[in-house]
Design an enzyme around this catalytic site. Sequence first.
Site, PDB file in Angstrom:
ATOM      1  N   HIS A  86      82.682 -88.544  23.525  1.00 53.46           N
ATOM      2  CA  HIS A  86      82.514 -87.393  24.417  1.00 53.46           C
ATOM      3  C   HIS A  86      81.848 -87.751  25.757  1.00 53.46           C
ATOM      4  CE1 HIS A  86      83.533 -85.546  20.707  1.00 53.46           C
ATOM      5  NE2 HIS A  86      82.319 -85.445  20.217  1.00 53.46           N
ATOM      6  N   LYS A 145      88.222 -87.225  14.731  1.00 50.47           N
ATOM      7  CA  LYS A 145      87.294 -88.330  14.895  1.00 50.47           C
ATOM      8  C   LYS A 145      86.577 -88.605  13.578  1.00 50.47           C
ATOM      9  CE  LYS A 145      83.205 -87.648  16.234  1.00 50.47           C
ATOM     10  NZ  LYS A 145      81.879 -87.261  16.717  1.00 50.47           N
ATOM     11  N   ASP A 162      85.611 -77.821   6.013  1.00 54.68           N
ATOM     12  CA  ASP A 162      84.760 -77.104   6.960  1.00 54.68           C
ATOM     13  C   ASP A 162      85.427 -76.923   8.334  1.00 54.68           C
ATOM     14  OD1 ASP A 162      81.984 -76.233   7.833  1.00 54.68           O
ATOM     15  OD2 ASP A 162      82.328 -77.929   9.179  1.00 54.68           O
ATOM     16  N   LEU A 163      86.014 -77.980   8.847  1.00 51.67           N
ATOM     17  CA  LEU A 163      86.611 -77.904  10.184  1.00 51.67           C
ATOM     18  C   LEU A 163      87.747 -76.877  10.217  1.00 51.67           C
ATOM     19  CD1 LEU A 163      86.674 -79.195  13.079  1.00 51.67           C
ATOM     20  CD2 LEU A 163      88.561 -80.567  12.241  1.00 51.67           C
ATOM     21  N   ASP A 214      89.482 -85.484  20.959  1.00 48.74           N
ATOM     22  CA  ASP A 214      88.086 -85.530  21.406  1.00 48.74           C
ATOM     23  C   ASP A 214      87.826 -84.104  21.866  1.00 48.74           C
ATOM     24  OD1 ASP A 214      85.828 -85.540  23.186  1.00 48.74           O
ATOM     25  OD2 ASP A 214      85.934 -87.712  23.123  1.00 48.74           O
ATOM     26  N   HIS A 215      87.103 -83.335  21.060  1.00 47.83           N
ATOM     27  CA  HIS A 215      87.094 -81.898  21.336  1.00 47.83           C
ATOM     28  C   HIS A 215      86.399 -81.556  22.665  1.00 47.83           C
ATOM     29  CE1 HIS A 215      83.032 -81.865  19.540  1.00 47.83           C
ATOM     30  NE2 HIS A 215      82.860 -80.685  20.101  1.00 47.83           N
ATOM     31  N   GLY A 236      93.368 -81.346   4.663  1.00 49.38           N
ATOM     32  CA  GLY A 236      91.944 -80.968   4.755  1.00 49.38           C
ATOM     33  C   GLY A 236      91.808 -79.473   4.945  1.00 49.38           C
ATOM     34  N   ALA A 237      92.778 -78.722   4.377  1.00 48.16           N
ATOM     35  CA  ALA A 237      92.868 -77.279   4.630  1.00 48.16           C
ATOM     36  C   ALA A 237      91.745 -76.482   3.973  1.00 48.16           C
ATOM     37  CB  ALA A 237      94.221 -76.764   4.140  1.00 48.16           C
TER      38      ALA A 237
HETATM   39  N1  LIG Z   1      83.343 -80.078  10.409  1.00 45.59           N
HETATM   40  C1  LIG Z   1      83.241 -80.230  11.722  1.00 45.59           C
HETATM   41  O1  LIG Z   1      82.609 -79.448  12.450  1.00 45.59           O
HETATM   42  C2  LIG Z   1      83.893 -81.390  12.395  1.00 45.59           C
HETATM   43  C3  LIG Z   1      84.685 -82.256  11.682  1.00 45.59           C
HETATM   44  N2  LIG Z   1      85.316 -83.286  12.347  1.00 45.59           N
HETATM   45  C4  LIG Z   1      86.168 -84.213  11.620  1.00 45.59           C
HETATM   46  O2  LIG Z   1      87.148 -83.489  10.849  1.00 45.59           O
HETATM   47  C5  LIG Z   1      87.435 -84.161   9.640  1.00 45.59           C
HETATM   48  C6  LIG Z   1      87.208 -83.220   8.468  1.00 45.59           C
HETATM   49  O3  LIG Z   1      85.868 -82.816   8.459  1.00 45.59           O
HETATM   50  P1  LIG Z   1      85.363 -81.600   7.547  1.00 45.59           P
HETATM   51  O4  LIG Z   1      86.301 -80.475   7.573  1.00 45.59           O
HETATM   52  O5  LIG Z   1      83.974 -81.361   7.970  1.00 45.59           O
HETATM   53  O6  LIG Z   1      85.358 -82.267   6.093  1.00 45.59           O
HETATM   54  P2  LIG Z   1      85.164 -81.543   4.685  1.00 45.59           P
HETATM   55  O7  LIG Z   1      84.483 -82.529   3.814  1.00 45.59           O
HETATM   56  O8  LIG Z   1      84.585 -80.204   4.835  1.00 45.59           O
HETATM   57  O9  LIG Z   1      86.666 -81.350   4.184  1.00 45.59           O
HETATM   58  C7  LIG Z   1      87.414 -82.423   3.684  1.00 45.59           C
HETATM   59  C8  LIG Z   1      88.789 -81.941   3.290  1.00 45.59           C
HETATM   60  O10 LIG Z   1      89.495 -83.052   2.777  1.00 45.59           O
HETATM   61  C9  LIG Z   1      90.098 -82.673   1.536  1.00 45.59           C
HETATM   62  N3  LIG Z   1      90.216 -83.869   0.686  1.00 45.59           N
HETATM   63  C10 LIG Z   1      89.274 -84.798   0.422  1.00 45.59           C
HETATM   64  N4  LIG Z   1      89.789 -85.771  -0.361  1.00 45.59           N
HETATM   65  C11 LIG Z   1      91.092 -85.450  -0.564  1.00 45.59           C
HETATM   66  C12 LIG Z   1      92.162 -86.062  -1.255  1.00 45.59           C
HETATM   67  N5  LIG Z   1      92.014 -87.245  -1.885  1.00 45.59           N
HETATM   68  N6  LIG Z   1      93.358 -85.460  -1.251  1.00 45.59           N
HETATM   69  C13 LIG Z   1      93.537 -84.287  -0.629  1.00 45.59           C
HETATM   70  N7  LIG Z   1      92.571 -83.658   0.064  1.00 45.59           N
HETATM   71  C14 LIG Z   1      91.360 -84.236   0.079  1.00 45.59           C
HETATM   72  C15 LIG Z   1      89.155 -81.660   0.966  1.00 45.59           C
HETATM   73  O11 LIG Z   1      89.880 -80.867   0.062  1.00 45.59           O
HETATM   74  P3  LIG Z   1      89.348 -80.526  -1.417  1.00 45.59           P
HETATM   75  O12 LIG Z   1      87.890 -80.267  -1.313  1.00 45.59           O
HETATM   76  O13 LIG Z   1      90.165 -79.330  -1.766  1.00 45.59           O
HETATM   77  O14 LIG Z   1      89.652 -81.726  -2.184  1.00 45.59           O
HETATM   78  C16 LIG Z   1      88.807 -80.874   2.221  1.00 45.59           C
HETATM   79  O15 LIG Z   1      89.828 -79.953   2.510  1.00 45.59           O
HETATM   80  C17 LIG Z   1      86.541 -85.420   9.646  1.00 45.59           C
HETATM   81  O16 LIG Z   1      87.265 -86.479  10.187  1.00 45.59           O
HETATM   82  C18 LIG Z   1      85.410 -85.051  10.593  1.00 45.59           C
HETATM   83  O17 LIG Z   1      84.854 -86.201  11.199  1.00 45.59           O
HETATM   84  C19 LIG Z   1      85.181 -83.456  13.700  1.00 45.59           C
HETATM   85  C20 LIG Z   1      84.399 -82.618  14.438  1.00 45.59           C
HETATM   86  C21 LIG Z   1      83.674 -81.531  13.857  1.00 45.59           C
HETATM   87  O1  LIG Z   2      81.603 -84.545  17.696  1.00 42.53           O
HETATM   88  C1  LIG Z   2      80.498 -84.075  17.544  1.00 42.53           C
HETATM   89  O2  LIG Z   2      80.109 -83.085  18.346  1.00 42.53           O
HETATM   90  C2  LIG Z   2      79.052 -82.212  17.975  1.00 42.53           C
HETATM   91  C3  LIG Z   2      78.622 -81.506  19.256  1.00 42.53           C
HETATM   92  O3  LIG Z   2      79.696 -80.741  19.709  1.00 42.53           O
HETATM   93  P1  LIG Z   2      79.428 -79.444  20.582  1.00 42.53           P
HETATM   94  O4  LIG Z   2      80.784 -78.959  20.932  1.00 42.53           O
HETATM   95  O5  LIG Z   2      78.649 -78.497  19.720  1.00 42.53           O
HETATM   96  O6  LIG Z   2      78.617 -79.891  21.747  1.00 42.53           O
HETATM   97  C4  LIG Z   2      77.909 -82.953  17.341  1.00 42.53           C
HETATM   98  O7  LIG Z   2      76.986 -82.020  16.816  1.00 42.53           O
HETATM   99  C5  LIG Z   2      78.418 -83.791  16.213  1.00 42.53           C
HETATM  100  O8  LIG Z   2      77.347 -84.561  15.682  1.00 42.53           O
HETATM  101  C6  LIG Z   2      79.517 -84.712  16.678  1.00 42.53           C
HETATM  102  O9  LIG Z   2      80.117 -85.317  15.543  1.00 42.53           O
END
Ligand SMILES: NC(=O)C1=CN([C@@H]2O[C@H](COP(=O)(O)OP(=O)(O)OC[C@H]3O[C@@H](n4cnc5c(N)ncnc54)[C@H](OP(=O)(O)O)[C@@H]3O)[C@@H](O)[C@H]2O)C=CC1
Ligand SMILES: O=C1O[C@H](COP(=O)(O)O)[C@@H](O)[C@H](O)[C@H]1O
Length: 500
Positions: free
Chosen positions: A243, A151, A18-19, A180-181, A14-15
């Site tokens: 959380h 998560k 967004d996360l 669990d952040h 998931g490099a």
């Molecule tokens: N974003 C956040 O703030 C938070 C996220 N999370 C958790 O983190 C995890 C990731 O979230 P987020 O970063 O937002 O997700 P994104 O949708 O932004 O990113 C998903 C990633 O998965 C990759 N991907 C998807 N399908 C495939 C595949 N078949 N093979 C290889 N790579 C794949 C994408 O790569 P590509 O596009 O290059 O295919 C991308 O790097 C989730 O479990 C989310 O619940 C938890 C807390 C906060």
């Molecule tokens: O895990 C989650 O947390 C955020 C809230 O995190 P915080 O560190 O900003 O308090 C929440 O917005 C999101 O919906 C949830 O998936």
Amino acid sequence: MDNHIPEACIVLFGATGDLAHRKLYPALFQLYQKEKLNEKFAVIGVGRKDFSHEKFREDVIASVAKTGDFPSEKVDTFASHFYFIPMDVTNEKSYHQLKELADELDSTYSLNGNRMYYLAMAPQFFGTIPTFLKSEGLTETSGWQRLVIEKPFGHDLASATELNEQLQRSFPEESIYRIDHYLGKEMVQNIQVIRFGNAIFESIWNNKYISSVQITSSETLGVEDRASYYEKSGAILDMLQNHMLQMAMMVAMEPPGGLDPKLIRDEKVKVLRALRFYNEDEVAKNIIRGQYKEGSMNGKTVPAYVDEENVDPASKTDTFVAARIFIDNFRWAGVPFYLRTGKRMATKATEIVVQFKNGPMALYHEHNDHYQPNLLRIHIQPDEGLSLSLNAKPQGDFPALLPINMNYCNNCQNELNTPEAYEKLMHDCLQGNSTYFTRWDEVALSWEFIDGITNAWKNKDIPLFKYSSGTMGPLEAEELLNEDGYTWWPPTNVRNEINQ
Ligand SMILES: NC(=O)C1=CN([C@@H]2O[C@H](COP(=O)(O)OP(=O)(O)OC[C@H]3O[C@@H](n4cnc5c(N)ncnc54)[C@H](OP(=O)(O)O)[C@@H]3O)[C@@H](O)[C@H]2O)C=CC1
Ligand SMILES: O=C1O[C@H](COP(=O)(O)O)[C@@H](O)[C@H](O)[C@H]1O
């Protein structure tokens, strides 16, 4: 668990997501800058995008640059440790190329075969990746193997159990680090020290002296672009199951026999075992669910949840939940814990308020409007700190009362140095410290409790109360406390209190 600077190959699934971009690269950079990572590390980014190593490094540099103004030489050297493999994680064969690169980097950077596999991907891949890591031989190295998993961990007890069984076919429980952040937040970790490091608190931390505990985590944001996930989760699965219950466990746990992760997690899980489970009628009485309506925030009108993009106009998803829970053990019998969380509320704040019982005889407060119970507020965010509310006498004016606050702000002077949750958690994982990650028994019990609520919501006609955006939730959440003679304490800002 060890304290030396860990050497490891971090494989980040998931490099390009967004996360990784917003949190994980800045967190790793902070570790590098603070010399908690030395030159013996490599990161392999995995995604489907056709990135070269160079393009990936540019992305990492851009992500770090968004978090501060750092010397470019340092950032460039940091980024030189990053490599990218474009692959579809559902394709078993693509793991061969990953293995080859990981083995090569292992020898280039002298990483002793240590591997951290971080799954920053959608949950549908959580089971597949570890299965292929094992079947394709990536878990067979001479060093340690740790799996970090984001998560949500399932969506109910059955799905979480199935996922867990799948993971455990490839990684043993002690190698699974469930994130669990909130457990990485500075003041959540501080609860333990405040309680067990101060005899004055620990001796009164029970139902003889505490009347109730409130935990609020309010957000001003709405669902944003996450409707496809949030429609199925709502506030109860998104925040309460993880959380909020984790914070309650930290407040309620018994003192551990030491600081070993097992001892701490054993005490936390006992809290969940003592949690009073509700039948359907009790759910209706003790759990309030809400959904935001249109409202005004910062002078702007914001839409109702049902009018947000990709939300079903007839959606019954909860964007707010308030719960009265009880921990039926010797320490907490009879003390309500009130938890509330929601989106589009008036403020972004997370705060724990421990309310103490009034003294046995009303010498001062019987006819005094200024009297307030003693409160210990633990400010989790946005500012971090502690406030203790006491009553005193205003100068010269007796028997009037003046409520006063003793405040401590953890991050007010040294703001930039407060480590982000992900920085602490990644460092802990690299060091093999699982204290602030959730163990399977905690996850299973929390799902069991939450399933009782969501099943009641499905089976019974339990109302979904609407609240205006920009408020602290529906009136019914206030009434939940009023029934017991309490009211929600509005979150306060410790920085403002100090500056008053
Ligand atoms: N974003 C956040 O703030 C938070 C996220 N999370 C958790 O983190 C995890 C990731 O979230 P987020 O970063 O937002 O997700 P994104 O949708 O932004 O990113 C998903 C990633 O998965 C990759 N991907 C998807 N399908 C495939 C595949 N078949 N093979 C290889 N790579 C794949 C994408 O790569 P590509 O596009 O290059 O295919 C991308 O790097 C989730 O479990 C989310 O619940 C938890 C807390 C906060
Ligand atoms: O895990 C989650 O947390 C955020 C809230 O995190 P915080 O560190 O900003 O308090 C929440 O917005 C999101 O919906 C949830 O998936």
